[in-house]
Design a protein around this motif. Structure first.
Motif, mmCIF file in Angstrom:
data_model
loop_
_atom_site.group_PDB
_atom_site.id
_atom_site.type_symbol
_atom_site.label_atom_id
_atom_site.label_comp_id
_atom_site.label_asym_id
_atom_site.label_seq_id
_atom_site.Cartn_x
_atom_site.Cartn_y
_atom_site.Cartn_z
ATOM 1 N N GLY A 1 -30.747 19.545 73.639
ATOM 2 C CA GLY A 1 -32.164 19.228 73.480
ATOM 3 C C GLY A 1 -32.400 18.491 72.169
ATOM 4 O O GLY A 1 -33.031 17.424 72.134
ATOM 5 N N ILE A 2 -31.879 19.046 71.091
ATOM 6 C CA ILE A 2 -32.058 18.414 69.779
ATOM 7 C C ILE A 2 -31.373 17.044 69.755
ATOM 8 O O ILE A 2 -31.942 16.054 69.291
ATOM 9 C CB ILE A 2 -31.504 19.321 68.661
ATOM 10 N N LEU A 3 -30.145 16.991 70.279
ATOM 11 C CA LEU A 3 -29.399 15.723 70.256
ATOM 12 C C LEU A 3 -30.123 14.624 71.032
ATOM 13 O O LEU A 3 -30.166 13.479 70.583
ATOM 14 C CB LEU A 3 -28.000 15.929 70.846
ATOM 15 N N SER A 4 -30.696 14.981 72.166
ATOM 16 C CA SER A 4 -31.340 13.932 72.958
ATOM 17 C C SER A 4 -32.552 13.382 72.216
ATOM 18 O O SER A 4 -32.851 12.195 72.285
ATOM 19 C CB SER A 4 -31.710 14.442 74.355
ATOM 20 N N SER A 5 -33.229 14.243 71.477
ATOM 21 C CA SER A 5 -34.373 13.745 70.708
ATOM 22 C C SER A 5 -33.937 12.909 69.512
ATOM 23 O O SER A 5 -34.579 11.911 69.187
ATOM 24 C CB SER A 5 -35.240 14.904 70.229
ATOM 25 N N ILE A 6 -32.858 13.318 68.849
ATOM 26 C CA ILE A 6 -32.349 12.489 67.749
ATOM 27 C C ILE A 6 -31.999 11.105 68.311
ATOM 28 O O ILE A 6 -32.362 10.075 67.733
ATOM 29 C CB ILE A 6 -31.117 13.140 67.082
ATOM 30 N N ASP A 7 -31.315 11.081 69.445
ATOM 31 C CA ASP A 7 -30.956 9.799 70.066
ATOM 32 C C ASP A 7 -32.191 8.955 70.371
ATOM 33 O O ASP A 7 -32.233 7.769 70.068
ATOM 34 C CB ASP A 7 -30.167 10.038 71.362
ATOM 35 N N ASN A 8 -33.199 9.587 70.966
ATOM 36 C CA ASN A 8 -34.426 8.843 71.281
ATOM 37 C C ASN A 8 -35.061 8.254 70.031
ATOM 38 O O ASN A 8 -35.511 7.110 70.038
ATOM 39 C CB ASN A 8 -35.461 9.747 71.957
ATOM 40 N N VAL A 9 -35.123 9.044 68.977
ATOM 41 C CA VAL A 9 -35.764 8.558 67.749
ATOM 42 C C VAL A 9 -34.955 7.419 67.150
ATOM 43 O O VAL A 9 -35.507 6.421 66.680
ATOM 44 C CB VAL A 9 -35.960 9.710 66.740
ATOM 45 N N ILE A 10 -33.636 7.537 67.200
ATOM 46 C CA ILE A 10 -32.800 6.466 66.656
ATOM 47 C C ILE A 10 -32.965 5.188 67.485
ATOM 48 O O ILE A 10 -33.112 4.091 66.942
ATOM 49 C CB ILE A 10 -31.321 6.902 66.614
ATOM 50 N N GLU A 11 -32.965 5.352 68.811
ATOM 51 C CA GLU A 11 -33.015 4.165 69.667
ATOM 52 C C GLU A 11 -34.400 3.525 69.747
ATOM 53 O O GLU A 11 -34.523 2.316 69.778
ATOM 54 C CB GLU A 11 -32.558 4.526 71.088
ATOM 55 N N GLU A 12 -35.432 4.363 69.794
ATOM 56 C CA GLU A 12 -36.755 3.804 70.067
ATOM 57 C C GLU A 12 -37.774 4.070 68.961
ATOM 58 O O GLU A 12 -38.907 3.616 69.043
ATOM 59 C CB GLU A 12 -37.311 4.374 71.384
ATOM 60 N N GLY A 13 -37.371 4.850 67.973
ATOM 61 C CA GLY A 13 -38.281 5.128 66.860
ATOM 62 C C GLY A 13 -39.404 6.088 67.219
ATOM 63 O O GLY A 13 -40.334 6.286 66.438
ATOM 64 N N LYS A 14 -39.353 6.675 68.428
ATOM 65 C CA LYS A 14 -40.409 7.610 68.799
ATOM 66 C C LYS A 14 -39.929 8.599 69.860
ATOM 67 O O LYS A 14 -38.830 8.459 70.404
ATOM 68 C CB LYS A 14 -41.643 6.857 69.294
ATOM 69 N N LEU A 15 -40.775 9.570 70.120
ATOM 70 C CA LEU A 15 -40.500 10.600 71.126
ATOM 71 C C LEU A 15 -41.715 10.702 72.040
ATOM 72 O O LEU A 15 -42.846 10.614 71.569
ATOM 73 C CB LEU A 15 -40.346 11.959 70.447
ATOM 74 N N TYR A 16 -41.452 10.914 73.307
ATOM 75 C CA TYR A 16 -42.587 10.972 74.237
ATOM 76 C C TYR A 16 -42.160 11.710 75.497
ATOM 77 O O TYR A 16 -40.979 11.873 75.794
ATOM 78 C CB TYR A 16 -43.028 9.561 74.608
ATOM 79 N N GLU A 17 -43.166 12.136 76.245
ATOM 80 C CA GLU A 17 -42.973 12.616 77.600
ATOM 81 C C GLU A 17 -43.626 11.605 78.519
ATOM 82 O O GLU A 17 -44.769 11.218 78.298
ATOM 83 C CB GLU A 17 -43.703 13.948 77.782
ATOM 84 N N ARG A 18 -42.926 11.234 79.564
ATOM 85 C CA ARG A 18 -43.454 10.195 80.438
ATOM 86 C C ARG A 18 -43.630 10.682 81.853
ATOM 87 O O ARG A 18 -42.842 11.480 82.342
ATOM 88 C CB ARG A 18 -42.480 9.024 80.484
ATOM 89 N N SER A 19 -44.644 10.162 82.526
ATOM 90 C CA SER A 19 -44.710 10.384 83.964
ATOM 91 C C SER A 19 -45.356 9.183 84.647
ATOM 92 O O SER A 19 -46.076 8.401 84.023
ATOM 93 C CB SER A 19 -45.482 11.655 84.287
ATOM 94 N N LYS A 20 -45.046 9.059 85.930
ATOM 95 C CA LYS A 20 -45.589 7.978 86.731
ATOM 96 C C LYS A 20 -46.419 8.639 87.817
ATOM 97 O O LYS A 20 -45.926 9.506 88.534
ATOM 98 C CB LYS A 20 -44.435 7.189 87.356
ATOM 99 N N LEU A 21 -47.681 8.256 87.881
ATOM 100 C CA LEU A 21 -48.581 8.871 88.856
ATOM 101 C C LEU A 21 -49.100 7.787 89.788
ATOM 102 O O LEU A 21 -49.215 6.623 89.392
ATOM 103 C CB LEU A 21 -49.757 9.537 88.126
#
Lengths: 380, 380
Positions: free
Chosen positions: B302-322
């Motif tokens: 969980g922590i690693l995936s967020s570190i990766d997201n922040v490194i790659e995209e500079g942000k963290l988010y939850e996404r959905s398509k409705l």
């Protein structure tokens, strides 16, 4: 209150206000063992430049101060932190000992050991008088020895890895009034000269060579079940930075989950997050899998051991066995602890070496109640 | 306010006081899609016998109420709980679905879907109008359908295991005014008759035979990546009790540590403690070791995936398509969500089936900031 005002460079009414607001707290039990001290206070919170835990005492119309030990900053990512904070710097790497922080100073004719929060601990003080060479204070009257008190016979953190008896591991020598620290080199020299036990110094490296060496040390300490390191500018002009091993983080997690309803939630969170960042920085696929196992085991086994305790004994507690030279000091210690926590004591008499043996038990109430409720089919 | 007073059996001044105190909250955006409703309120807190999330509406001078969905109690130890709470009882075991709780009722001429907190959700309402057979409400005008809305196209909990589109899993049929539930048998019969999708009913057992069957079910659900069970007195006269799989606990832990600085500390603690108690009750040595690994992996990854997201995209988010049938409903939904959370939207146009596709992104600010600071060498 006049000596407090003097020590903190305040007017007397300002010092009195501080007292009324509860920031300045009387923290002294008069006793022959504390014969040098007439009165003592502590700061419950940071006030101006004075750190939380700052200790102020009067002795025969002289005021003494022992500035609170400054918080050591923690990094979770070594590489970037080293680049950022130790650029152009020679850095000493020392062992971070897992005990409790004490400042040892001389007041009047005797040595006193002050805890992190600013209390004189009778047990620690008696042990300091046994172990610490008083000569140091004759030569450096304005300085205090900042030590980690560690061992199995500890009232706070019982760790057998540091041996049975409580020992003092010197890590800083600081001016009691300014809180300025002597350089690492000077500290080492003094430790040798006065025969003081040092927190191990692993070496000195320039910023460029620091990372690879620190990682090697951390891996070794982790294997050996030790806590971690502190990186220090050898001239003590920059902030010191600490970093802990996975062993330490997981041992904290195990402890936290043993007492899961009594320990602050942040305690658990921060340990887990430290593991995540360490994994990010140093893990291979294989060591990552070992880490998964270590973390899960720490958490589950912590909870299981408490469930077992509650089932077997109907309660949860932390226990320690302490030894005192002097029975009056033991009684004073009991009085001191009862002011701070919910603790039960049992006096076990004299041992072979003539020490008074005291058994101390801290009840862990909330977790025990929660477990009792859950294992009898209650809801959460 | 008169209809609120009437619905809650209060005097009008008492209802007004409730509103002033913020316990009763206006929760309505007037819109043609909500044409049956003149005004609507919700209870932010439990008030008397009325649950938090109780919804009150007026429609053409008639008052409607939908009592808040009662919290289902959770056990951490099956055996003792079953003995204690279901003695002499026949018990239905149903699937606990991992979605969000909605109460579906008819107001005036149309169906409305009310969320746990008591808001009418435009997205959920549109979907309910597509899926729910209105006939039910003609035959049972005083009842509401308590459902879990689950699927990948969810604004709250995106779970592919329940399929792509949002579906409703019926688990209780309750009187809107008294909150009394129909028996499990009656609910099943109604679901068949009106073609409503049920949360799976695994079976009915007497108290003595319940434990072994529940453990079998839990082990199977765990293997299949499903959330857990709810045990219900078949007559719905006793409290229902829920219990979750290790899969679910660890999936929650993984989620929590992805957003470690934004999620409540209690969330993490409770999941870990559930694992400890499940281990105590059902683990062999082998499954315990698997559990260690699962927990550690959930946390660290969980922590690693967020570190990766922040490194790659500079942000963290939850996404959905409705997806929405009606563009006006989509716009209403955007308005509705902006009242509740910090969310960004992007309209992606029409898909092949003629649905309006909306991309929703919840920013996770605090964790992202913390990670940015730490990976650039900051302290914690």
């Amino acid at each position: 209150m006049k000596f407090v005002a003097e020590a903190l460079s305040l007017s007397e009414p300002a010092a009195k206000r501080l007292h009324r607001r509860g920031i300045l707290k009387s923290a002294f039990i008069p006793h022959p063992f504390f014969s040098d001290i007439d009165e003592a206070y502590l700061l419950e919170k940071k006030f101006g430049k004075y750190e939380e835990g700052t200790f102020i005492a009067s002795s025969h119309n002289r005021s003494y101060i022992a500035r609170g030990f400054p918080k050591i900053k923690r990094t979770l990512v070594l590489e970037e932190c080293i680049k950022k904070h130790f650029k152009g710097c020679d850095v000493a790497v020392e062992e971070k000992i897992n005990g409790y922080n004490v400042r040892i100073l001389k007041i009047g004719e005797n040595i006193y050991a002050v805890t992190r929060r600013g209390y004189i601990c009778p047990y620690t003080t008696e042990r300091a008088r046994e172990l610490i060479n008083k000569e140091f204070f004759n030569d450096f009257p304005d300085y205090m020895l900042c030590c980690e008190a560690a061992g199995l016979e500890s009232p706070h953190v019982q760790k057998e890895i540091y041996g049975k008896r409580l020992e003092f591991y010197l890590f800083d020598i600081r001016n009691t009034r300014t809180n300025e620290a002597l350089s690492v080199e000077k500290k080492i020299k003094i430790a040798e000269e006065y025969n003081l036990r040092l927190a191990e110094v692993f070496g000195f490296w320039c910023c460029e060579e620091l990372l690879s060496n620190v990682i090697k040390i951390i891996k070794r300490l982790n294997r050996e079940g030790r806590e971690g390191i502190v990186m220090k500018d050898i001239n003590m002009k920059r902030l010191s930075v600490k970093y802990t091993t996975s062993y330490c983080n997981c041992s904290d997690l195990n402890y936290a989950f043993r007492y899961f309803n009594d320990i602050g939630r942040d305690f658990m969170l921060t340990r887990a997050v430290r593991e995540g960042f360490q994994s990010y920085e140093i893990d291979s696929e294989e060591t990552r899998k070992e880490r998964y196992l270590r973390i899960g085991k720490a958490i589950v086994d912590g909870i299981l051991s408490s469930i077992d305790n509650v089932i077997e004994e109907g309660k949860l507690y932390e226990r320690s066995k302490l030894r005192f030279r002097n029975k009056e000091v033991m009684e004073l210690f009991i009085k001191h602890m009862k002011k701070l926590a919910r603790v039960n004591f049992e006096y076990l008499g004299l041992d072979n070496e003539g020490y008074h043996v005291l058994f101390m038990e801290k009840q862990v109430i909330s977790t025990a109640d929660r477990i009792k409720n859950l294992i009898s089919g209650g809801f959460w």
